[in-house]
Design an enzyme around this catalytic site. Structure first.
Site, PDB file in Angstrom:
ATOM      1  N   ASN A  12       0.854  -1.194   0.000  1.00  0.00           N
ATOM      2  CA  ASN A  12       0.000   0.000   0.000  1.00  0.00           C
ATOM      3  C   ASN A  12       0.891   1.246   0.000  1.00  0.00           C
ATOM      4  OD1 ASN A  12      -1.441   2.271   1.090  1.00  0.00           O
ATOM      5  ND2 ASN A  12      -3.068   0.886   1.717  1.00  0.00           N
ATOM      6  N   HIS A  15       0.955   6.191   1.923  1.00  0.00           N
ATOM      7  CA  HIS A  15       1.693   7.119   2.784  1.00  0.00           C
ATOM      8  C   HIS A  15       2.919   7.730   2.121  1.00  0.00           C
ATOM      9  CE1 HIS A  15      -1.322   6.693   5.671  1.00  0.00           C
ATOM     10  NE2 HIS A  15      -1.169   5.379   5.720  1.00  0.00           N
ATOM     11  N   HIS A  48      -5.566   3.820  -1.859  1.00  0.00           N
ATOM     12  CA  HIS A  48      -6.897   4.214  -1.381  1.00  0.00           C
ATOM     13  C   HIS A  48      -7.155   5.656  -1.796  1.00  0.00           C
ATOM     14  CE1 HIS A  48      -9.671   4.613   2.442  1.00  0.00           C
ATOM     15  NE2 HIS A  48     -10.293   4.960   1.330  1.00  0.00           N
ATOM     16  N   ARG A  50      -9.208   8.403  -1.165  1.00  0.00           N
ATOM     17  CA  ARG A  50     -10.208   8.822  -0.178  1.00  0.00           C
ATOM     18  C   ARG A  50     -11.050   9.955  -0.740  1.00  0.00           C
ATOM     19  NH1 ARG A  50      -9.079   7.004   5.389  1.00  0.00           N
ATOM     20  NH2 ARG A  50     -10.769   8.415   5.899  1.00  0.00           N
ATOM     21  N   ARG A  54      -6.881  13.014   0.753  1.00  0.00           N
ATOM     22  CA  ARG A  54      -5.795  13.436   1.659  1.00  0.00           C
ATOM     23  C   ARG A  54      -4.436  12.838   1.297  1.00  0.00           C
ATOM     24  NH1 ARG A  54      -7.396  10.368   7.214  1.00  0.00           N
ATOM     25  NH2 ARG A  54      -9.335  11.473   6.852  1.00  0.00           N
ATOM     26  N   GLU A  75      -8.684   0.818  -3.393  1.00  0.00           N
ATOM     27  CA  GLU A  75      -9.536   0.920  -2.210  1.00  0.00           C
ATOM     28  C   GLU A  75     -10.408   2.150  -2.320  1.00  0.00           C
ATOM     29  OE1 GLU A  75      -7.699   1.036   1.570  1.00  0.00           O
ATOM     30  OE2 GLU A  75      -6.484  -0.717   1.168  1.00  0.00           O
ATOM     31  N   THR A 106      -8.404   3.883   8.263  1.00  0.00           N
ATOM     32  CA  THR A 106      -9.640   3.101   8.210  1.00  0.00           C
ATOM     33  C   THR A 106      -9.769   2.316   9.508  1.00  0.00           C
ATOM     34  OG1 THR A 106      -9.134   2.901   5.871  1.00  0.00           O
ATOM     35  CG2 THR A 106     -10.965   1.595   6.683  1.00  0.00           C
ATOM     36  N   GLU A 156     -11.420  -8.905   2.848  1.00  0.00           N
ATOM     37  CA  GLU A 156     -10.173  -8.585   3.541  1.00  0.00           C
ATOM     38  C   GLU A 156     -10.527  -8.387   5.005  1.00  0.00           C
ATOM     39  OE1 GLU A 156      -7.346  -6.050   1.653  1.00  0.00           O
ATOM     40  OE2 GLU A 156      -6.575  -5.309   3.574  1.00  0.00           O
ATOM     41  N   HIS A 199      -4.078  -4.310   7.584  1.00  0.00           N
ATOM     42  CA  HIS A 199      -4.133  -3.163   8.488  1.00  0.00           C
ATOM     43  C   HIS A 199      -3.243  -3.352   9.708  1.00  0.00           C
ATOM     44  CE1 HIS A 199      -5.441   0.593  10.235  1.00  0.00           C
ATOM     45  NE2 HIS A 199      -6.000   0.852   9.073  1.00  0.00           N
TER      46      HIS A 199
HETATM   47  N1  PXP Z   1      -6.013  -2.919   3.825  1.00  0.00           N
HETATM   48  C1  PXP Z   1      -6.963  -1.961   3.881  1.00  0.00           C
HETATM   49  C2  PXP Z   1      -8.322  -2.321   3.391  1.00  0.00           C
HETATM   50  C3  PXP Z   1      -6.678  -0.670   4.352  1.00  0.00           C
HETATM   51  O1  PXP Z   1      -7.637   0.263   4.400  1.00  0.00           O
HETATM   52  C4  PXP Z   1      -5.356  -0.379   4.741  1.00  0.00           C
HETATM   53  C5  PXP Z   1      -5.011   0.999   5.207  1.00  0.00           C
HETATM   54  O2  PXP Z   1      -5.235   1.911   4.205  1.00  0.00           O
HETATM   55  C6  PXP Z   1      -4.386  -1.389   4.649  1.00  0.00           C
HETATM   56  C7  PXP Z   1      -4.745  -2.666   4.204  1.00  0.00           C
HETATM   57  C8  PXP Z   1      -2.964  -1.157   5.019  1.00  0.00           C
HETATM   58  O3  PXP Z   1      -2.885  -0.841   6.369  1.00  0.00           O
HETATM   59  P1  PXP Z   1      -1.505  -0.314   6.949  1.00  0.00           P
HETATM   60  O4  PXP Z   1      -1.196   0.963   6.221  1.00  0.00           O
HETATM   61  O5  PXP Z   1      -1.811  -0.092   8.396  1.00  0.00           O
HETATM   62  O6  PXP Z   1      -0.489  -1.372   6.694  1.00  0.00           O
END
Ligand code: PXP
Length: 253
Positions: A12, A15, A48, A50, A54, A75, A106, A156, A199
Site C-alpha cells: 500500500n 503514505h 486508497h 479517499r 488526503r 480501495e 480506516t 479482507e 491493516h
Molecule cells: N487494507 C486496507 C483495506 C486498508 O484500508 C489499509 C489501510 O489503508 C491497509 C490494508 C494497510 O494498512 P496499513 O497501512 O496499516 O499497513
C-alpha cells in the site's frame, strides 16, 4: 477450492502520497514507489483514493493504471463518485472500505450486514466490469455471511485490533483477536471466498497471520513505508517477504 501455498504481498503506497502532500509538491512520488515495489517483487499495489483526497489523488490512480504490470487493488468508499472512477479505470480489484472524514485511518470494517441490499446493487456493476470485488470487514461471522450473500469474491479481514493489542502488550486481547482472524479465515474460505488480511501489520505481527493457510494476500502499507525511510523500500519489503515465507513454511523461530 484448493489452498495456494504462495502468499501474496500487496504494498500500500498511500503514505508516500501523505508525505508528498505535506508539502504540496511532486515528491516523493507514489508512482515511483509503486515501480520500486513492483520491481522488488510486490504481488500487487494497493492505493486508497479517499473522498477528501488526503493522500492518493485522481492523477495517481490514472498513473498507476498506466505503469503497473502487477494488479492494482483500488480501495474506495461505497459512493457514487468512487463507483464511477472505478468503472472508468477498471482496476484488477476494488476493495470497498468504510470511510469517516475525521478518522486518521480506516478504523473498522465495513457494516455489510446492515447495508446488504444497497451494497449488493453497488458492487454488481463493478463485478460486471471485470473487477474482483473485495470487502474490508471485521472478523465477524455476520459480516462474512453478508459479504458472501451480496456476491463479493474476496474479503479482507481487518487486522488492526490484533496489531494494536500486540503493540500495546494486551496479550489476552491479542490472542483473542488472532483466534478470531484464524477462525474467520477458515470459515470464509469454506464459503468459497478468497481471504485477504490487512491493516497495521508489522515485522512483529505478520508471522501468525501469514501462517493461516487460507489467507492468500496481505496488504501492508504504513509500517513498510516507514521502515523504508531507514533501509529503503526494497530491503524493507524483502524482510517482510522473508517473514511471510518463513511463517508459511511453518517456521516461527
Ligand atoms: N487494507 C486496507 C483495506 C486498508 O484500508 C489499509 C489501510 O489503508 C491497509 C490494508 C494497510 O494498512 P496499513 O497501512 O496499516 O499497513
Amino acid at each position: 477450492m484448493t489452498i495456494s501455498g504462495k502468499l501474496r504481498l500487496g504494498v500500500n503506497i498511500d503514505h508516500v502520497a501523505t508525505v508528498r502532500n505535506a508539502r504540496g509538491g511532486d515528491t516523493p512520488d507514489p508512482l515511483r514507489a509503486a515501480r520500486v515495489a513492483q520491481d522488488a517483487g510486490a504481488d500487487g499495489i494497493t492505493a486508497h483514493l479517499r473522498e477528501d483526497r488526503r493522500h492518493i489523488s485522481d492523477a495517481d490512480i490514472e498513473g498507476l493504471m498506466d505503469i503497473l504490470t502487477v494488479p492494482l487493488n483500488f480501495e474506495m468508499a461505497a459512493t457514487e463518485e468512487m463507483q464511477q472512477i472505478a468503472l472508468r479505470h477498471k482496476p484488477h480489484a476494488v476493495c470497498i472500505v468504510p470511510e469517516k472524514r475525521e478518522e486518521r485511518t480506516t478504523e473498522g470494517g465495513l457494516e455489510v450486514a446492515r447495508e446488504e441490499n444497497r451494497l449488493a446493487h453497488y458492487i454488481a456493476p463493478l463485478r460486471d466490469a471485470g473487477c474482483r470485488v473485495s470487502i474490508f470487514i471485521a472478523a465477524d461471522v455476520r459480516q462474512i455471511d453478508a459479504a458472501h450473500r451480496i456476491g463479493a469474491q474476496v474479503i479482507e479481514l481487518h487486522s488492526g485490533a490484533y496489531c494494536d493489542a500486540h503493540h500495546e502488550n494486551r496479550l489476552d486481547d491479542r490472542d483473542r483477536e488472532l483466534n478470531s482472524l484464524r477462525e474467520m479465515s477458515t470459515y470464509a474460505h469454506s464459503l468459497g471466498l478468497e481471504v485477504h488480511v490487512g491493516h497495521g501489520l508489522t515485522y512483529e505481527t505478520v508471522k501468525p497471520v501469514a501462517a493461516f493457510p487460507e489467507v492468500m494476500e496481505l496488504n501492508i502499507g504504513h509500517f513498510l513505508i516507514g521502515e523504508a525511510i531507514f533501509r529503503g523500500l526494497q530491503p524493507a519489503m524483502a524482510e517482510m517477504r522473508r517473514l511471510m515465507d518463513e511463517a508459511r513454511a511453518g517456521n516461527f523461530a
